[in-house]
Design a protein around this motif. Structure first.
Motif, PDB file in Angstrom:
ATOM      1  N   LEU A 179       7.980 -25.221  20.800  1.00 34.57           N
ATOM      2  CA  LEU A 179       8.184 -24.654  19.446  1.00 34.57           C
ATOM      3  C   LEU A 179       6.607 -24.178  19.028  1.00 34.57           C
ATOM      4  O   LEU A 179       6.681 -23.168  18.358  1.00 34.57           O
ATOM      5  CB  LEU A 179       8.301 -25.973  18.462  1.00 34.57           C
ATOM      6  CG  LEU A 179       9.712 -26.308  18.799  1.00 34.57           C
ATOM      7  CD1 LEU A 179       9.902 -27.637  17.964  1.00 34.57           C
ATOM      8  CD2 LEU A 179      10.742 -25.256  18.398  1.00 34.57           C
ATOM      9  N   LEU A 180       5.533 -24.857  19.598  1.00 37.35           N
ATOM     10  CA  LEU A 180       4.152 -24.433  19.163  1.00 37.35           C
ATOM     11  C   LEU A 180       4.065 -23.157  19.797  1.00 37.35           C
ATOM     12  O   LEU A 180       3.451 -21.980  19.252  1.00 37.35           O
ATOM     13  CB  LEU A 180       3.109 -25.202  19.470  1.00 37.35           C
ATOM     14  CG  LEU A 180       3.196 -26.532  19.078  1.00 37.35           C
ATOM     15  CD1 LEU A 180       2.180 -27.496  19.288  1.00 37.35           C
ATOM     16  CD2 LEU A 180       2.905 -26.204  17.580  1.00 37.35           C
ATOM     17  N   ASP A 181       4.580 -22.652  21.050  1.00 34.88           N
ATOM     18  CA  ASP A 181       4.325 -21.545  21.919  1.00 34.88           C
ATOM     19  C   ASP A 181       5.120 -20.405  21.320  1.00 34.88           C
ATOM     20  O   ASP A 181       4.613 -19.253  21.057  1.00 34.88           O
ATOM     21  CB  ASP A 181       4.835 -21.615  23.334  1.00 34.88           C
ATOM     22  CG  ASP A 181       3.610 -22.447  24.036  1.00 34.88           C
ATOM     23  OD1 ASP A 181       2.677 -22.496  23.488  1.00 34.88           O
ATOM     24  OD2 ASP A 181       4.001 -22.960  25.140  1.00 34.88           O
ATOM     25  N   TRP A 182       6.313 -20.570  20.912  1.00 31.42           N
ATOM     26  CA  TRP A 182       7.177 -19.785  20.036  1.00 31.42           C
ATOM     27  C   TRP A 182       6.779 -19.208  18.871  1.00 31.42           C
ATOM     28  O   TRP A 182       6.377 -18.018  18.526  1.00 31.42           O
ATOM     29  CB  TRP A 182       8.704 -20.236  19.984  1.00 31.42           C
ATOM     30  CG  TRP A 182       9.381 -19.346  19.107  1.00 31.42           C
ATOM     31  CD1 TRP A 182       9.565 -19.193  17.883  1.00 31.42           C
ATOM     32  CD2 TRP A 182      10.329 -18.458  19.886  1.00 31.42           C
ATOM     33  NE1 TRP A 182      10.425 -18.276  17.405  1.00 31.42           N
ATOM     34  CE2 TRP A 182      10.968 -17.415  18.715  1.00 31.42           C
ATOM     35  CE3 TRP A 182      10.542 -17.836  21.191  1.00 31.42           C
ATOM     36  CZ2 TRP A 182      11.809 -16.680  18.983  1.00 31.42           C
ATOM     37  CZ3 TRP A 182      11.417 -17.011  21.247  1.00 31.42           C
ATOM     38  CH2 TRP A 182      12.110 -16.307  20.294  1.00 31.42           C
ATOM     39  N   ASN A 183       6.243 -20.262  18.139  1.00 36.09           N
ATOM     40  CA  ASN A 183       5.578 -19.760  16.645  1.00 36.09           C
ATOM     41  C   ASN A 183       4.363 -19.251  16.910  1.00 36.09           C
ATOM     42  O   ASN A 183       4.096 -18.298  16.001  1.00 36.09           O
ATOM     43  CB  ASN A 183       5.295 -21.073  15.864  1.00 36.09           C
ATOM     44  CG  ASN A 183       6.536 -21.398  15.164  1.00 36.09           C
ATOM     45  OD1 ASN A 183       7.690 -20.798  15.386  1.00 36.09           O
ATOM     46  ND2 ASN A 183       6.722 -22.583  14.613  1.00 36.09           N
ATOM     47  N   ALA A 184       3.826 -19.283  17.951  1.00 34.65           N
ATOM     48  CA  ALA A 184       2.347 -18.286  18.016  1.00 34.65           C
ATOM     49  C   ALA A 184       2.788 -17.102  18.566  1.00 34.65           C
ATOM     50  O   ALA A 184       2.197 -16.246  18.205  1.00 34.65           O
ATOM     51  CB  ALA A 184       1.452 -19.235  19.356  1.00 34.65           C
TER      52      ALA A 184
END
Length: 483
Positions: free
Chosen positions: A272-277
């Motif tokens: 989720l963190l990688d996607w939102n970045a």
């Protein structure tokens, strides 16, 4: 004419030094870049523009602390509701050596111990992809996929088409891929998925593209999470070569894990963190309960583990530190598999100390290259480590791509991080560090089977090489910090 040449060399040397020293970096990488810039005046500066500049921290991630904090709070609540002893009691019950590793990752990676996990090990591409496809077909609510390589070939199309069908059924599908690792795969390849209601994005595509000259920092992670309950992590990517369909490599030997239990929460949070970045115009709600369902007791097991990430967004080199600590903890054996053996001084010292302390240190690498300079550098370091009594094996049955470490009877690591500078410092990586005798024994058995298909190297075998081969290995070693 001589004066002109002298002036050009002087100017080039001054520019090379100013260019490299204007950004802080370790001394090995500094000298490697200076050598390259001085000996290849024009081409070296062009290469540096694309691959040498450091990651601009201030522009890296828009989410950072808030999203991570919100997810950490949610996960702690969900884990606290789970059955069995608390995480603290499970951690206290681990051997002292394991507890020290748990503490290390809690401090440098903010990674809690994940308990009550069920883990399956896959070393065959056919078995892994059959299991992956079956799991995707059975998805009911969400599918989140992150791979360094997602090729638009036969296997890639097959998996994409499964995702398209699931999106049409109403499953929430997200795919994150690295644009350089997935060369040849364009946005058009994922158009059917988007038309079906799914989502696909290249990693950090809006922040680090050709215009920004940031090609050196790659998303090398391999994460799959289905329905927030089943996760996959390891070394396989998506492409025909990982099924042994490419003549260049032949049989593909890799290691991947299927995980169910609380560790899936942490795989999910990293995705989720990688996607939102990356997909800043299509952010995901990181606290949506659909992504973090209650733990299913039917899927849980007895394995304790930690999901550890590292990358150029941090100077802590978390996975490298974990590797070094594992080596330090070894009392009987430390068995390593890696396609690239380009360690820095700290890891070399750890290996030498372990070997000279009586630990059975073994390192297995491929017998063939997929990147020529990297392979020659691997051969160089192999020849040096053999001198210290470390057993180095060349795997003969195709290409070895596994990134595993087995230490004594209860410690192991499986993930995406190679044993090289790039994985330590430049790539975004993810590894599972496991504290479980059964899983460790399984990995050790696979290692022993691989030894039967490998050739043990000796000092004499390296001495028999041609001078030209030895020169290429030494030359590649000089560029090791930037390969």
């Amino acid at each position: 004419m001589d004066n002109i040449i002298t002036t050009v060399i002087l100017i080039n040397s001054v520019l090379a030094i100013l260019t490299v020293f204007r950004e802080p970096r370790d001394i090995a990488a500094t000298w490697a870049w200076i050598l390259l810039l001085m000996f290849i005046p024009v081409g070296g500066f062009i290469l540096y523009s694309f691959a040498g500049r450091k990651l601009p921290q201030r522009r890296l991630f828009a989410y950072q602390d808030q999203d991570a904090s919100e997810m950490d709070g949610l996960i702690q609540q969900l884990v606290g509701k789970g059955p069995g002893p608390s995480v603290e009691k499970r951690a206290d019950a681990l051997p002292r050596s394991a507890r020290s590793l748990v503490t290390l990752f809690q401090r440098i990676n903010q990674t809690p111990l994940a308990t009550n996990n069920n883990v399956s090990v896959y070393t065959s591409g056919q078995r892994f992809f059959d299991e992956l496809k079956e799991t995707l077909r059975n998805a009911k609510e969400t599918i989140n996929i992150e791979f360094y390589t997602f090729y638009a070939d036969e296997l890639g199309c097959e998996i994409r088409d499964i995702l398209v069908e699931k999106a049409k059924e109403g499953v929430d599908v997200h795919v994150l891929y690295d644009s350089l690792g997935s060369v040849g795969t364009t946005g058009r390849f994922f158009k059917p998925l988007r038309e079906a209601g799914g989502h696909a994005s290249s990693f950090l595509h809006r922040r680090f593209n050709l215009i920004n000259f940031q090609l050196n920092f790659r998303d090398h992670r391999k994460i799959v999470v289905v329905d927030g309950r089943i996760g996959f992590v390891g070394g396989f990517n998506i492409g025909d070569q990982y099924l042994g369909r490419k003549k260049k490599f032949g049989h593909w030997r890799d290691t991947h894990l299927k995980v169910s239990g609380s560790a899936v929460y942490y795989l999910q949070s990293h995705f989720l963190l990688d996607w939102n970045a990356s997909a800043v115009k299509e952010p995901m709600n990181v606290t949506r309960r659909l992504y973090f369902p209650d733990l299913d007791e039917r899927l849980q097991g007895d394995t304790d583990m930690q999901i550890v990430t590292s990358g150029p967004d941090s100077d802590d080199e978390q996975i490298k530190m974990g590797y070094i600590r594992l080596i330090q903890l070894a009392k009987k054996r430390c068995w390593i598999q890696t396609p690239y053996l380009i360690p820095d001084d700290s890891t070399i010292d750890a290996l030498r100390i372990a070997a000279n302390s009586g630990v059975d240190v073994r390192i297995m690498v491929p017998c063939m290259p997929d990147h020529m300079f990297v392979y020659r550098a691997t051969q160089y370091f192999a020849s040096q480590l053999v001198k210290d009594g470390i057993k180095v094996y060349y795997y003969q049955n195709g290409f070895l791509h596994a990134k595993t470490m087995v230490v004594d009877d209860q410690l192991a690591s499986v993930g995406s991080a190679n044993f090289d500078f790039r994985s330590f410092k430049l790539n975004f990586e993810v590894n599972a560090f496991l504290y479980d005798q059964k899983v460790t024994e399984t990995l050790a058995e696979r290692y022993e089977h691989d030894i039967q298909q490998s050739v043990l190297q000796s000092e004499e075998s390296f001495q028999k090489q041609s001078r030209w081969m030895t020169f290429r290995q030494y030359a590649s070693r000089l560029l090791a910090p930037i390969l």
